[in-house]
Scaffold this motif. Structure first.
Motif, mmCIF file in Angstrom:
data_model
loop_
_atom_site.group_PDB
_atom_site.id
_atom_site.type_symbol
_atom_site.label_atom_id
_atom_site.label_comp_id
_atom_site.label_asym_id
_atom_site.label_seq_id
_atom_site.Cartn_x
_atom_site.Cartn_y
_atom_site.Cartn_z
ATOM 1 N N ASP A 1 2.728 -6.635 9.536
ATOM 2 C CA ASP A 1 1.429 -7.286 9.699
ATOM 3 C C ASP A 1 0.559 -7.057 8.466
ATOM 4 N N TRP A 2 -0.443 -7.927 8.322
ATOM 5 C CA TRP A 2 -1.442 -7.710 7.286
ATOM 6 C C TRP A 2 -2.412 -6.626 7.744
ATOM 7 N N HIS A 3 -2.972 -5.903 6.777
ATOM 8 C CA HIS A 3 -4.010 -4.912 7.075
ATOM 9 C C HIS A 3 -5.164 -5.115 6.096
ATOM 10 N N LEU A 4 -6.351 -5.242 6.631
ATOM 11 C CA LEU A 4 -7.550 -5.406 5.819
ATOM 12 C C LEU A 4 -8.622 -4.439 6.324
ATOM 13 N N ILE A 5 -9.491 -4.028 5.431
ATOM 14 C CA ILE A 5 -10.565 -3.105 5.801
ATOM 15 C C ILE A 5 -11.897 -3.841 5.685
ATOM 16 N N GLU A 6 -12.597 -3.910 6.803
ATOM 17 C CA GLU A 6 -13.891 -4.590 6.853
ATOM 18 C C GLU A 6 -14.920 -3.633 7.448
ATOM 19 N N ASP A 7 -16.004 -3.419 6.712
ATOM 20 C CA ASP A 7 -17.060 -2.502 7.152
ATOM 21 C C ASP A 7 -16.506 -1.115 7.480
ATOM 22 N N GLY A 8 -15.539 -0.676 6.660
ATOM 23 C CA GLY A 8 -14.966 0.648 6.829
ATOM 24 C C GLY A 8 -13.937 0.765 7.927
ATOM 25 N N GLU A 9 -13.649 -0.331 8.619
ATOM 26 C CA GLU A 9 -12.694 -0.308 9.724
ATOM 27 C C GLU A 9 -11.441 -1.091 9.361
ATOM 28 N N GLU A 10 -10.282 -0.458 9.573
ATOM 29 C CA GLU A 10 -9.020 -1.129 9.281
ATOM 30 C C GLU A 10 -8.658 -2.100 10.406
ATOM 31 N N ARG A 11 -8.314 -3.307 10.015
ATOM 32 C CA ARG A 11 -7.928 -4.319 10.988
ATOM 33 C C ARG A 11 -6.509 -4.798 10.707
ATOM 34 N N SER A 12 -5.734 -4.923 11.752
ATOM 35 C CA SER A 12 -4.358 -5.410 11.651
ATOM 36 C C SER A 12 -4.338 -6.876 12.060
ATOM 37 N N LEU B 1 -10.028 -13.106 -0.173
ATOM 38 C CA LEU B 1 -11.007 -12.168 0.406
ATOM 39 C C LEU B 1 -11.188 -10.938 -0.487
ATOM 40 N N PRO B 2 -11.518 -11.149 -1.759
ATOM 41 C CA PRO B 2 -11.633 -10.026 -2.703
ATOM 42 C C PRO B 2 -12.771 -9.066 -2.385
ATOM 43 N N GLU B 3 -13.734 -9.512 -1.558
ATOM 44 C CA GLU B 3 -14.878 -8.653 -1.254
ATOM 45 C C GLU B 3 -14.539 -7.536 -0.274
ATOM 46 N N LEU B 4 -13.396 -7.642 0.397
ATOM 47 C CA LEU B 4 -13.004 -6.611 1.352
ATOM 48 C C LEU B 4 -12.385 -5.416 0.631
ATOM 49 N N GLN B 5 -12.592 -4.229 1.181
ATOM 50 C CA GLN B 5 -12.053 -3.016 0.588
ATOM 51 C C GLN B 5 -10.528 -3.063 0.552
ATOM 52 N N ALA B 6 -9.963 -2.611 -0.562
ATOM 53 C CA ALA B 6 -8.509 -2.662 -0.727
ATOM 54 C C ALA B 6 -7.813 -1.740 0.261
ATOM 55 N N PHE B 7 -6.789 -2.249 0.914
ATOM 56 C CA PHE B 7 -5.964 -1.445 1.814
ATOM 57 C C PHE B 7 -4.883 -0.742 1.006
ATOM 58 N N ARG B 8 -4.559 0.478 1.381
ATOM 59 C CA ARG B 8 -3.518 1.238 0.679
ATOM 60 C C ARG B 8 -2.406 1.617 1.648
ATOM 61 N N ARG B 9 -1.169 1.404 1.205
ATOM 62 C CA ARG B 9 -0.013 1.785 2.017
ATOM 63 C C ARG B 9 0.638 3.033 1.431
ATOM 64 N N PRO B 10 1.215 3.874 2.277
ATOM 65 C CA PRO B 10 1.838 5.099 1.767
ATOM 66 C C PRO B 10 3.162 4.814 1.065
ATOM 67 N N VAL B 11 3.459 5.619 0.077
ATOM 68 C CA VAL B 11 4.787 5.655 -0.540
ATOM 69 C C VAL B 11 5.419 6.962 -0.115
ATOM 70 N N SER B 12 6.577 6.879 0.521
ATOM 71 C CA SER B 12 7.223 8.065 1.072
ATOM 72 C C SER B 12 8.575 8.303 0.417
ATOM 73 N N ILE B 13 8.989 9.557 0.412
ATOM 74 C CA ILE B 13 10.319 9.918 -0.067
ATOM 75 C C ILE B 13 11.058 10.599 1.074
ATOM 76 N N MET B 14 12.349 10.318 1.176
ATOM 77 C CA MET B 14 13.155 10.893 2.248
ATOM 78 C C MET B 14 14.445 11.458 1.657
ATOM 79 N N TYR B 15 14.843 12.628 2.148
ATOM 80 C CA TYR B 15 16.058 13.265 1.660
ATOM 81 C C TYR B 15 16.647 14.125 2.782
ATOM 82 N N PRO B 16 17.912 14.543 2.651
ATOM 83 C CA PRO B 16 18.568 15.286 3.739
ATOM 84 C C PRO B 16 17.859 16.588 4.064
ATOM 85 N N ASN B 17 17.947 16.964 5.317
ATOM 86 C CA ASN B 17 17.324 18.203 5.791
ATOM 87 C C ASN B 17 18.236 19.376 5.448
#
Length: 228
Positions: free
Chosen positions: A131-142, A188-204
């Motif tokens: 889904d898309w995620h946007l931040i409006e008025d400090g609230e994240e919307r999906s 919608l450039p006026e909306l705050q930029a949403f950031r997604r995590p970058v994760s790393i995974m390796y064997p336990n």
């Protein structure tokens, strides 16, 4: 047998032992071209005895079955017996081609998005869409966008947007050149930029081979500026 012997020496070689041997990693398409691969010479110069086998993919990887030492992925990782952690967050951007916006109009609010169509990214055999995620008025919307097309590759996602097939939400670093040249236009450039995590995974594992630990430390250090 010789490979296993070298791995054992590398694992227990002591603090002064330079990492060496095979390292098989898998990284996401968008980060590979725009960010990680241009910086790989830093890794090979620092650790010249590491032999890198680089996979570039957006799809889930079975580390044990495919013999992969670690993977880097954009977004949250599903629960697994592997170790996973977030190393940084990256800026996302919503955009479309000028031809699409000319044909369908420019959205002025989140509500206007319901009148538009998107090229939607999906992952895995179950075709789980993002889904898309946007931040409006400090609230994240999906927002679940109406899909014009589904793709499972980041470069295909951008190519579809350039062709005018629909709007996309993509990694900013992956489309920055197109935004600068005007081939893509931010929506919608006026909306705050949403950031997604970058994760790393390796064997336990309690004892990771030195070359794997070296890569994890390097990718962690290298990706930090993306959070700026």
């Amino acid at each position: 047998m010789l490979t296993d012997l070298e791995a054992a020496r590398n694992l227990f070689g002591g603090a002064g032992h330079a990492p060496k041997g095979r390292l098989r990693v898998d990284i996401p398409v968008a980060l590979a071209r725009s960010f990680i691969i241009p910086r790989l010479p830093e890794l090979t110069e620092r650790f010249p005895d590491i032999d890198i086998i680089l996979g570039v993919s957006d799809q889930p990887v079975d580390l044990a079955a495919e013999g992969v030492d670690c993977v880097v992925r954009l977004g949250e990782l599903s629960l697994t017996s592997m170790i996973s952690r977030v190393i940084t967050h990256v800026r996302m951007v919503s955009c479309a081609s000028p031809s699409y916006l000319e044909a369908h109009g420019i959205p002025r609010s989140i509500e206007d998005l319901s009148d538009h169509r998107a090229v939607t990214y999906f992952s895995g055999r179950g075709r789980s869409t993002i889904d898309w995620h946007l931040i409006e008025d400090g609230e994240e919307r999906s927002i679940k966008m109406r899909s014009a097309m589904l793709v499972n590759d980041s470069e295909a996602l951008v190519a579809c947007a350039l062709a005018g097939l629909g709007m996309i939400q993509a990694l900013h670093a992956g489309v920055a050149d197109h935004l600068e040249t005007g081939r893509l236009v931010q929506v919608l450039p006026e909306l705050q930029a949403f950031r997604r995590p970058v994760s790393i995974m390796y064997p336990n594992r309690q004892y990771l081979p030195a070359q794997v630990r070296a890569f994890i430390e390097w990718i962690d250090e290298t990706c930090k500026p993306l959070n700026a």
